[in-house]
Design a protein around this motif. Sequence first.
Motif: not given
Length: 223
Positions: A155-170, A187-196
Amino acid sequence: MRVAIAGAGAVGRSVAQELITNGHQVLLIDKDPVSIKPDRVPEAEWLLADACELSSLEEARLDQCDVVIAATGDDKANLVTALLAKTEFGVPRTVGRVNHPNNEWLFTEAWGVDVSVSTPRIMSALVEEAVTVGDLVRLFTFRQGNANLVELTLPPESPYVGKPAGLIPFPENCALVTILRDGQVYTPDADQPIESGDELLFVAGAEVEDALEKMLAPGSHGG
């Protein structure tokens, strides 16, 4: 790969055709003469026999199969076929079709079923996946690994919008395997941001699903 399919109705024939297209050898088994239609899938082997009978499965050479798919319209027959395939012939992989949702609990390793496929469950999951944002939707269960394939549309209000996948503490016991965006598969890349609006596909243990959902969409789940 050699695959035996018990049940040569519309479902069994469709699966057979898909497998043959992908280069596999397929044997279709059915006890109803009306269902034996070699002209529908001419590349397959056909056998008029009862897949619940041990002698029929011996004739089908199930010991030489890599996979057995129990795809009849009778849940009892599918369970018996899977159990015989696994216990009597040592087939490495069995797939059982669930026709009635109330019987889904039976389709486990105890009955020789490695993977159960429930059409009602899949259809409801696809509906949920198509219309929900911020809710975790379970698409598939991997019985042997005690894990699930799950999807969440960010969702657009997620705190992880725009954060690189590799920095998200799944959470532990959870892996992001695919990002679907604008009709493309990434394919997920550590430097690729996830988007709304990204559809995120994870393989995750059932015990971490709630934590994953609340982390990515806290506004929708009391976070």
